[in-house]
Write a protein that holds these residues in place. Structure first.
Motif, PDB file in Angstrom:
ATOM      1  N   LEU A 250      29.643  34.036  14.825  1.00 20.00           N
ATOM      2  CA  LEU A 250      29.940  35.237  15.612  1.00 20.00           C
ATOM      3  C   LEU A 250      29.952  34.930  17.111  1.00 20.00           C
ATOM      4  N   GLN A 251      29.231  33.874  17.521  1.00 13.74           N
ATOM      5  CA  GLN A 251      29.238  33.469  18.929  1.00 13.74           C
ATOM      6  C   GLN A 251      30.637  33.076  19.382  1.00 13.74           C
ATOM      7  N   ALA A 252      31.376  32.406  18.491  1.00 10.61           N
ATOM      8  CA  ALA A 252      32.736  31.969  18.825  1.00 10.61           C
ATOM      9  C   ALA A 252      33.726  33.131  18.716  1.00 10.61           C
ATOM     10  N   LEU A 253      33.514  33.998  17.727  1.00 13.77           N
ATOM     11  CA  LEU A 253      34.437  35.097  17.477  1.00 13.77           C
ATOM     12  C   LEU A 253      34.309  36.218  18.507  1.00 13.77           C
ATOM     13  N   PHE A 254      33.108  36.372  19.085  1.00  9.94           N
ATOM     14  CA  PHE A 254      32.855  37.385  20.107  1.00  9.94           C
ATOM     15  C   PHE A 254      32.335  36.686  21.370  1.00  9.94           C
ATOM     16  N   PRO A 255      33.176  35.945  22.073  1.00  8.56           N
ATOM     17  CA  PRO A 255      32.704  35.134  23.208  1.00  8.56           C
ATOM     18  C   PRO A 255      32.096  35.982  24.311  1.00  8.56           C
ATOM     19  N   GLY A 256      30.932  35.518  24.802  1.00  6.23           N
ATOM     20  CA  GLY A 256      30.282  36.198  25.909  1.00  6.23           C
ATOM     21  C   GLY A 256      29.594  37.491  25.536  1.00  6.23           C
ATOM     22  N   VAL A 257      29.481  37.771  24.243  1.00  2.02           N
ATOM     23  CA  VAL A 257      28.881  39.025  23.781  1.00  2.02           C
ATOM     24  C   VAL A 257      27.586  38.725  23.027  1.00  2.02           C
ATOM     25  N   CYS A 258      26.543  39.486  23.309  1.00  4.64           N
ATOM     26  CA  CYS A 258      25.298  39.389  22.551  1.00  4.64           C
ATOM     27  C   CYS A 258      25.428  40.270  21.310  1.00  4.64           C
ATOM     28  N   ILE A 259      25.279  39.666  20.150  1.00  6.03           N
ATOM     29  CA  ILE A 259      25.455  40.362  18.881  1.00  6.03           C
ATOM     30  C   ILE A 259      24.086  40.631  18.262  1.00  6.03           C
TER      31      ILE A 259
END
Length: 378
Positions: free
Chosen positions: A205-214
């Motif tokens: 999810l780090q790669a799929l949502f770059p720069g976003v804390c999930i």
């Protein structure tokens, strides 16, 4: 293949070798069981006939192993065990729950402990992408090309969890590449089971949502009671098995437990129980109000426990995406949802391009079934 009338009266006379001549989606052990089951089956026969015409579409994947993982398993020339064994992944690490014999010896007490791909770095995404996502991903081929993974890699068998989450955000209208998107996303993830032994893949999810804390709230009865409330931080991608790869250089664990806030890109919060019972606990913190609720392989028509949760989600007006193994399960689920909400689905039933690319063995239907095969939503 089970007799479609199994458990509805007399014991089965033998193997289910007699197919319904019209839909060819169900089989029976005898003509007596077929006749006894007709009062039920006649309501679904025409619908299943139409679904059987889409078998080739369901089995269509871009991988070099697609024939082996679809038609050959359906025809009993291969099994999930043999597929994994050929790749030295049978009953190994995160792959343990991908066959019946592995699932029988795996327990959810082990969740979060199997951290690696057990593949060389050439075959798996063990570090960040070479470049950010330039445009939205719409297929496994798009994803593999972006992550520079060869199409003979089996990692899609595990990555269908985070990629389905990614696709669900697209469907509800939250665009991943939108510059105005919040730097925090909260996901309520309902009914996790086998993915509890594959938590490291959610690092993608780090790669799929770059720069976003999930932040992902995992809630369901399969979570062990003694793990209730546990917070897990995922600070890296799942590692490969190459000792000299850069994914091993930091020396940090991919997954670590924490009871405090974290700056990691992905945090997972475990909640034991049903969603309608735990919702209040989850939203005490304003940051935990969901941008999306997702329920993979939900089986809504099979479990009455879904009804109060559906009522809650309808009342709160939360975007919800469900998935299931086949189109028929989604149709039955839609009827349940409509009976509770009084309206039709907001998101119609549709094929998931990021479904798991290996068929489920020993299903009641002859229709191919895949984990996260179809999506629909409220």
């Amino acid at each position: 293949m089970e007799c479609a009338a199994k458990g509805r009266g007399t014991a089965c006379a033998g193997p289910a070798m007699r197919r319904c001549a019209r839909c060819e989606a169900v089989s029976y052990c005898s003509i007596a069981h077929q006749i006894a089951h007709w009062s039920h089956h006649k309501q679904e026969c025409e619908r299943l006939e139409k679904q059987m015409k889409n078998v080739d579409v369901l089995n269509e994947f871009p991988f070099t192993f697609s024939q082996e993982a679809t038609y050959q398993i359906c025809e009993k020339h291969e099994t999930r065990c043999s597929f994994l064994a050929k790749r030295h992944l049978h009953r190994v690490g995160m792959w343990m729950h991908e066959c019946h014999c592995g699932a029988s010896c795996a327990t959810f007490d082990q969740l979060g402990l199997n951290k690696g791909w057990d593949l060389s770095s050439y075959f798996c995404p063990c570090s960040g992408p070479e470049s950010p996502i330039a445009e939205e991903l719409h297929s496994w081929e798009d994803y593999y090309k972006w992550r520079c993974i060869p199409l003979d890699s089996p990692v899609a068998l595990l990555l269908h969890w985070p990629l389905t989450v990614y696709h669900a955000f697209q469907l509800v209208g939250i665009k991943i590449l939108n510059p105005g998107m919040s730097d925090k996303l909260c996901i309520h993830y309902l009914g996790p089971e086998k993915e509890l032994l594959q938590l490291a893949v959610f690092g993608e999810l780090q790669a799929l949502f770059p720069g976003v804390c999930i932040h992902v709230e995992l809630v369901g009865p399969a979570i062990p009671p003694h793990r209730d409330g546990e917070k897990i931080s995922i600070s890296q991608y799942a590692c490969c098995n190459s000792d000299e790869c850069s994914c091993k250089l930091s020396g940090d664990d991919v997954i670590s437990k924490t009871q405090s806030d974290t700056t990691s890109a992905v945090t997972l919060q475990l909640r034991q129980g049903f969603y309608h019972d735990r919702y209040g606990d989850m939203v005490k913190d304003r940051d935990s109000f969901p941008h999306l609720v997702i329920a993979p392989n939900a089986g809504i028509a099979a479990y009455t426990s879904w009804l109060p949760s559906i009522e809650l989600m309808e009342k709160k007006n939360i975007p919800v995406v469900f998935t299931d193994y086949c189109e028929e399960a989604c149709h039955l689920a839609a009827r349940c949802i409509e009976s509770v909400t009084g309206r039709s689905l907001g998101l119609p039933v549709q094929l998931n391009p990021f479904r798991q690319p290996i068929v489920v063995e020993d299903t009641v239907l002859l229709l191919p079934c895949y984990s996260n095969c179809f999506l629909f939503g409220m």
